[in-house]
Design a protein around this motif. Structure first.
Motif: not given
Length: 166
Positions: A75-83
């Protein structure tokens, strides 16, 4: 002393004319004060930015760091990548396995979470908060920001290049 009707009218005209002038002056003063109060934050910000541009100094609070807790590393990687793809941050750090205790729905809970450190422009915090909230699995995600007061000028300038002003 004899007062004629004409003198009464003259006196009345002068009195009313004075009151009208006072009202228009009062409206002008009130309008000027309201305009000044309304524009002050913007004018102050422009003055500070102009000073920073001319002197080469940093405007404290122009950038911020956001802390965002996530339930899993994915979840952290997904949110970070989208940001990062939306160019809303210059950098995102993913700090693994923080131990968290929090009060939720009447009880103390323990969890293992992943912490995101997001560096961005302060002007983007609300947009980033809405973006993260929309994709975060928590009902109320932790999104907290801290203004950057000072730091390496070359790094802070790089942040301005990496994150375009909206």
């Amino acid at each position: 002393m004899t007062v004629t009707q004409e003198n009464k009218m003259d006196w009345m005209h002068q009195r009313c004319h004075k009151d009208t002038m006072s009202k228009s002056r009062l409206l002008l003063i009130c309008g000027t004060m309201i305009l000044t109060i309304t524009l002050y934050p913007m004018l102050r910000m422009l003055g500070v930015q102009l000073h920073a541009a001319l002197s080469g100094s940093y405007v404290a609070g122009h950038h911020s760091i956001l802390l965002i807790n996530c339930p899993t590393e994915q979840v952290a990687k997904d949110i970070g990548r989208h940001i990062m793809e939306k160019r809303m941050a210059a950098c995102v750090n993913i700090l693994p396995h923080t131990s968290t205790m929090y009060y939720w729905k009447g009880e103390i809970r323990d969890a293992s979470e992943i912490l995101l450190l997001v560096r961005t422009r302060t002007s983007l915090i609300q947009r980033l908060t809405e973006f993260v909230t929309a994709m975060h699995p928590y009902e109320i995600p932790e999104i907290i920001s801290f203004p950057i007061e000072d730091g390496s000028l070359s790094y802070l300038k790089w942040m301005d290049v990496a994150v375009p002003e909206v």
